[in-house]
Structure formats: C-alpha cells, structure tokens
Design an enzyme around this catalytic site. Structure first.
Site, PDB file in Angstrom:
ATOM      1  N   TYR A  59     -36.064  -1.746  26.183  1.00 58.52           N
ATOM      2  CA  TYR A  59     -35.098  -2.660  25.591  1.00 58.52           C
ATOM      3  C   TYR A  59     -35.487  -3.005  24.160  1.00 58.52           C
ATOM      4  O   TYR A  59     -36.582  -3.526  23.900  1.00 58.52           O
ATOM      5  CB  TYR A  59     -34.974  -3.937  26.420  1.00 58.52           C
ATOM      6  CG  TYR A  59     -34.311  -3.748  27.769  1.00 58.52           C
ATOM      7  CD1 TYR A  59     -33.581  -2.603  28.071  1.00 58.52           C
ATOM      8  CD2 TYR A  59     -34.405  -4.729  28.757  1.00 58.52           C
ATOM      9  CE1 TYR A  59     -32.985  -2.432  29.302  1.00 58.52           C
ATOM     10  CE2 TYR A  59     -33.793  -4.578  29.989  1.00 58.52           C
ATOM     11  CZ  TYR A  59     -33.087  -3.422  30.267  1.00 58.52           C
ATOM     12  OH  TYR A  59     -32.491  -3.263  31.494  1.00 58.52           O
ATOM     13  N   ALA A 231     -19.504  -7.704  33.774  1.00 56.94           N
ATOM     14  CA  ALA A 231     -18.455  -6.745  33.445  1.00 56.94           C
ATOM     15  C   ALA A 231     -18.170  -6.691  31.948  1.00 56.94           C
ATOM     16  O   ALA A 231     -17.030  -6.462  31.526  1.00 56.94           O
ATOM     17  CB  ALA A 231     -17.177  -7.044  34.226  1.00 56.94           C
ATOM     18  N   PHE A 235     -13.297  -9.777  32.026  1.00 59.57           N
ATOM     19  CA  PHE A 235     -12.466 -10.767  32.710  1.00 59.57           C
ATOM     20  C   PHE A 235     -12.667 -12.180  32.164  1.00 59.57           C
ATOM     21  O   PHE A 235     -12.040 -13.119  32.647  1.00 59.57           O
ATOM     22  CB  PHE A 235     -12.769 -10.759  34.212  1.00 59.57           C
ATOM     23  CG  PHE A 235     -12.672  -9.394  34.841  1.00 59.57           C
ATOM     24  CD1 PHE A 235     -11.479  -8.696  34.846  1.00 59.57           C
ATOM     25  CD2 PHE A 235     -13.783  -8.795  35.421  1.00 59.57           C
ATOM     26  CE1 PHE A 235     -11.389  -7.437  35.426  1.00 59.57           C
ATOM     27  CE2 PHE A 235     -13.707  -7.548  36.005  1.00 59.57           C
ATOM     28  CZ  PHE A 235     -12.505  -6.862  36.005  1.00 59.57           C
ATOM     29  N   THR A 236     -13.554 -12.320  31.185  1.00 60.02           N
ATOM     30  CA  THR A 236     -13.866 -13.666  30.683  1.00 60.02           C
ATOM     31  C   THR A 236     -13.863 -13.726  29.158  1.00 60.02           C
ATOM     32  O   THR A 236     -14.555 -14.550  28.580  1.00 60.02           O
ATOM     33  CB  THR A 236     -15.246 -14.131  31.211  1.00 60.02           C
ATOM     34  OG1 THR A 236     -16.244 -13.152  30.865  1.00 60.02           O
ATOM     35  CG2 THR A 236     -15.228 -14.324  32.721  1.00 60.02           C
TER      36      THR A 236
END
Length: 320
Positions: A59, A231, A235-236
C-alpha cells in the site's frame, strides 16, 4: 489453538483499511502532513469503535505502514489497544521483474520483517497471504509461516482472495489455524452471495466466485473480511446507473427510519449475512469513517425483507 492474546480479530465488526494513508502512490518520501492525515483517520476509526487496522506491504509503496508506524511511535499505549493486520505476496513491477505474486518462503519472511520495521512494532497480530502464487510450494509457505510464529513475529495467519480448496490445502500443512479470509464483497460486487443462488441458471456462467468458500470458512471458524465493502461510493455519493440511484434512495430511507447513516446500512447489508462477515472500510476521510460508526458498534438492523429489498434493487432485475 493459537489465540490473539488480547487483540481478538473475531470480535471486530468492522476493520479500518489503511490503503488510503501515506500520501501518493508515486515513489518518494511522505511528509508531516501525511502523518497528520493518518493520525486523523486513525482517531476517527477509534472514535467509531474500530480497533482492527488492515495493511499490506504494497500500500502506497510501503508508505501506508510507515505513516501508521509514525502515529504509533508518537501515541504511547496505542499499540496495545489495537489489532494490526498486514498482508504480503504481491510484488509490483520493477526494473528487473514483471508484476507478480511471490509466496516463496524467504520472500514471505523478508516482507514481514520489512513491515515490522515500517510499523514500528515487534509483532503482527494477523498476517494474510495477499494473493495465491501459482508457483508457490505450499509446504514452503507453511514452513515460513510456522517459523514466523515460533519467533513471535506473527501471532495468527489468514489468507486473502482464496477459495475453499486453496485454504484447505494450506491448512493441512499448518500447526495453527487460519483465522481470516479477505475477499471482495459488497452490495455492488455480489458474486459472493449470488454464486449460491444462480446455480442451474444461465447467469451462473458469469459468476466467478468459488462456490463453497463461504460455507468452508463458516464451518472452520475462518472469519470472512470484505474488502471494497463501501462499493467505492456507488450507493453513497457517486451514483451512475438507475439501479445505483434507486439503491442510494433506498439506503437513505432505511437510514432515516433507523436513525443512522446510509454508510452504516450499506455495511449492515454485508455483515447481516450469517457467515459473520466483517467489512473493511478504506476511506481516508474522517467524516466518512465516522459515518460507519453504527456498523462498528451495533448489530445489523435489517430485517429479512429489507436485506432482500436492497439486494434486488442493487441488482436492477428480479431474482431468478
């Protein structure tokens, strides 16, 4: 059977994924602002009841672990309050090699030693093998893991992105139990839940999830962790399709009724599954982390019908 000596992974409803910490993915040093941003994210996670932190050696080219280690160094007592999990096994492309997976024994040991240095700790609570390496000898993998365990460098082990057969083959060679399997699972990436219901339908040929993996993990006490559980904001915050917009509206309505946030409802959908899945959230924004607080602190507050309504709405088509 090995325990996590006070830093129990099994009780964590949500993990904080640290991939967003450490500044740029480009080569180069991190700076004070990157350490401060990491500290703000860690504080937001702790304020939200999240005490398990998920890393990987790749990362930000290792900078995610390094800035986390900086925060640990300047926060006495923090290490004892948290679970540290990291992963190894992916080698990005370099001047002398292609991008590849590398689970050779010496490579595993070396990657763990490097992670411990960056994290400024003497032990990793959980080490996951990041991706399967087709050329790896499972006996060699097991030997390396057991050596790390005997030296007290790693307390527990797990895998990531592996199916039931791969897990069983490795477990047969280990003297300690595998405790976790991290897979992409969300309301958007639904192969994990649809694999078991699309059998004997034309859609089954488009589902790549290894059937039986959820059941294997559940039956053998292997905690499932869901990467990508938010996701990517579909959706937000950044809806692009009619199904995503309808799902966002439904999430908002359910959140209003239950006195919580759409983010928590979204994570509840994943953790409501009887396999006992722990979502991993990867945002570096403190306000988005805090929006997940109820998912970390409360049992999933979704009825059978609400869970299915979210599933069908996100699919955009009825169940078969």
């Amino acid at each position: 059977m090995v325990t996590n000596e006070g830093a129990g992974m099994s009780g964590d409803r949500v993990l904080y994924g640290c991939m967003g910490l450490g500044g740029s993915w480009e080569p180069g040093a991190y700076g004070p602002a990157d350490i401060d941003a990491a500290e703000a994210a860690i504080d937001a996670a702790l304020d939200s009841g999240i005490t398990a932190f998920d890393h990987a050696d790749i990362y930000r080219g290792g900078k995610s672990e390094a800035v986390f280690g900086e925060v640990l160094a300047r926060t006495p007592g923090l290490r004892e309050r948290i679970t540290l999990q990291t992963k190894c096994g992916i080698r990005p492309a370099g001047q002398d090699r292609p991008g590849m997976y590398d689970l050779r024994g010496p490579s595993i040991v070396r990657r763990v030693e490097e992670s411990l240095t960056r994290l400024r700790t003497d032990v990793v609570d959980v080490l996951l093998l990041h991706r399967p390496d087709p050329l790896a000898d499972p006996d060699e993998i097991a030997s390396a893991l057991m050596s790390l365990h005997r030296q007290g460098l790693v307390r527990q082990f797990g895998v990531s992105n592996m199916g039931a057969a791969q897990i069983a083959s490795l477990q047969d060679r280990l003297d300690v139990p595998l405790v976790a399997n991290q897979l992409e699972m969300s309301l958007h990436s639904r192969d994990w839940v649809e694999a078991g219901v699309l059998l004997n339908t034309p859609d089954s040929t488009r589902n790549g999830f290894p059937v039986g993996t959820l059941e294997h993990c559940r039956d053998h006490g292997i905690r499932l962790q869901a990467w990508g559980a938010m996701a990517q904001g579909r959706f937000t915050g950044r809806q692009q399709t009619d199904a995503e917009r309808a799902t966002a509206d439904l999430l908002a309505e359910l959140a209003r009724r239950k006195g919580t946030t759409p983010e928590s409802v979204l994570l509840w959908w994943v953790s409501r599954h009887p396999a006992g899945i722990a979502p991993v959230i990867g945002t570096a924004r403190p306000e988005r982390i805090r929006a997940c607080r109820d998912a970390a602190l409360r049992e999933p507050d979704l009825t059978h019908e609400e869970w299915y309504e979210l599933w069908v709405t996100a699919r955009g088509v009825p169940l078969p």
